[in-house]
Design an enzyme around this catalytic site. Structure first.
Site, PDB file in Angstrom:
ATOM      1  CE  LYS A 200      -3.173   3.363   3.860  1.00 29.54           C
ATOM      2  NZ  LYS A 200      -4.292   2.935   4.728  1.00 29.54           N
TER       3      LYS A 200
ATOM      4  CE  LYS B 116      -3.033  -1.957   3.420  1.00 28.28           C
ATOM      5  NZ  LYS B 116      -3.942  -1.662   4.533  1.00 28.28           N
TER       6      LYS B 116
HETATM    7  N1  C2G Z   1     -12.658   4.092   7.302  1.00 32.48           N
HETATM    8  C1  C2G Z   1     -13.907   4.704   7.404  1.00 32.48           C
HETATM    9  N2  C2G Z   1     -13.986   6.047   7.450  1.00 32.48           N
HETATM   10  C2  C2G Z   1     -12.867   6.817   7.397  1.00 32.48           C
HETATM   11  C3  C2G Z   1     -11.598   6.198   7.308  1.00 32.48           C
HETATM   12  C4  C2G Z   1     -11.513   4.824   7.266  1.00 32.48           C
HETATM   13  O1  C2G Z   1     -14.937   4.007   7.447  1.00 32.48           O
HETATM   14  N3  C2G Z   1     -12.999   8.167   7.451  1.00 32.48           N
HETATM   15  C5  C2G Z   1     -12.608   2.623   7.246  1.00 32.48           C
HETATM   16  C6  C2G Z   1     -11.989   2.101   5.954  1.00 32.48           C
HETATM   17  O2  C2G Z   1     -12.979   2.067   4.920  1.00 32.48           O
HETATM   18  C7  C2G Z   1     -11.549   0.704   6.378  1.00 32.48           C
HETATM   19  C8  C2G Z   1     -11.155   0.902   7.852  1.00 32.48           C
HETATM   20  O3  C2G Z   1     -11.780   2.131   8.274  1.00 32.48           O
HETATM   21  O4  C2G Z   1     -12.658  -0.196   6.314  1.00 32.48           O
HETATM   22  C9  C2G Z   1      -9.669   1.017   8.042  1.00 32.48           C
HETATM   23  O5  C2G Z   1      -9.183   2.072   7.227  1.00 32.48           O
HETATM   24  P1  C2G Z   1      -7.648   2.038   6.769  1.00 32.48           P
HETATM   25  O6  C2G Z   1      -6.792   1.809   7.948  1.00 32.48           O
HETATM   26  O7  C2G Z   1      -7.404   3.186   5.870  1.00 32.48           O
HETATM   27  O8  C2G Z   1      -7.638   0.672   5.927  1.00 32.48           O
HETATM   28  P2  C2G Z   1      -7.109   0.436   4.448  1.00 32.48           P
HETATM   29  O9  C2G Z   1      -5.758   1.020   4.305  1.00 32.48           O
HETATM   30  O10 C2G Z   1      -8.188   0.828   3.549  1.00 32.48           O
HETATM   31  O11 C2G Z   1      -6.884  -1.153   4.472  1.00 32.48           O
HETATM   32  O12 C2G Z   1      -7.158  -5.557   2.789  1.00 32.48           O
HETATM   33  C10 C2G Z   1      -7.866  -4.361   3.027  1.00 32.48           C
HETATM   34  C11 C2G Z   1      -6.955  -3.260   3.482  1.00 32.48           C
HETATM   35  O13 C2G Z   1      -6.081  -3.703   4.503  1.00 32.48           O
HETATM   36  C12 C2G Z   1      -7.781  -2.071   3.984  1.00 32.48           C
END
Ligand code: C2G
Length: 130
Positions: free
Chosen positions: A47, A45
Site C-alpha cells: 500500500k 501490504k
Molecule cells: N474498515 C471498516 N469498514 C470499511 C473500511 C475499513 O470497518 N469500509 C475497517 C477495517 O476492517 C480495519 C480498519 O477499518 O479494521 C482500518 O482499515 P484499513 O486502514 O484498511 O486497515 P488494514 O489495511 O486492513 O490494516 O495488522 C492489521 C492491518 O494493519 C489492518
C-alpha cells in the site's frame, strides 16, 4: 479499565474507519490504535499511502474514541502489544475474520462488520465524480 487495541492504515480517513473505531471503543474504556507505518504498508501490504504516517497519526489521534496511537511495524508485534499494554480485547473489521484467532490465547478477539460501500481505494477511484 478495559483496554482495547486495533490495527490499521487509516489512510484518507473516512466514516467506515470512524464506525470501526467507535465500536472498538464501545468494547472497553481505553482504545489503542496501532497505526501501520509507511514502511510496513509498502513492504507488507504493498500500500502506498496518500498521507504519511505522521499525518495519519495526527488525524487518528484527533478522534474522540482514540486514547493512544502506536506504530504498527510488523505482523508479529500483536502478541507483544497485547501483553505490554495489558489489552483485554483485540478488535478489527471482519475482512480479517479468523486471521488473528491466535490472539484468543491472550485476549478477547472481536471481528466487527465492515461499513459497506466505502473504502480508501473507492475514494481514490471516484474523486470528482460525486
Ligand atoms: N474498515 C471498516 N469498514 C470499511 C473500511 C475499513 O470497518 N469500509 C475497517 C477495517 O476492517 C480495519 C480498519 O477499518 O479494521 C482500518 O482499515 P484499513 O486502514 O484498511 O486497515 P488494514 O489495511 O486492513 O490494516 O495488522 C492489521 C492491518 O494493519 C489492518
Amino acid at each position: 479499565m478495559r483496554k482495547v487495541i486495533t490495527y490499521g492504515t487509516f489512510d484518507l480517513l473516512h466514516y467506515g474507519h470512524i464506525n470501526l473505531l467507535r465500536r472498538a471503543k464501545e468494547a472497553g474504556d481505553y482504545l489503542i490504535v496501532a497505526l501501520s507505518t509507511d514502511e510496513f504498508n509498502w513492504k507488507e501490504k504493498q500500500k502506498k499511502c496518500y498521507f504519511s504516517y505522521e499525518e495519519r497519526k495526527q488525524m487518528v489521534e484527533a478522534i474522540r474514541y482514540v486514547d493512544l496511537v502506536i506504530p504498527e511495524e510488523s505482523w508479529e508485534q500483536k502478541v507483544s502489544d497485547v501483553k505490554e499494554f495489558r489489552v483485554d480485547t483485540f478488535v478489527i473489521g471482519d475482512d480479517w475474520e479468523g486471521k488473528f484467532d491466535f490472539l484468543k490465547e491472550y485476549c478477547e478477539v472481536l471481528y466487527l462488520p465492515r461499513t459497506p460501500e466505502i473504502s480508501t481505494t473507492q475514494i481514490k477511484n471516484n474523486l470528482g465524480t460525486r
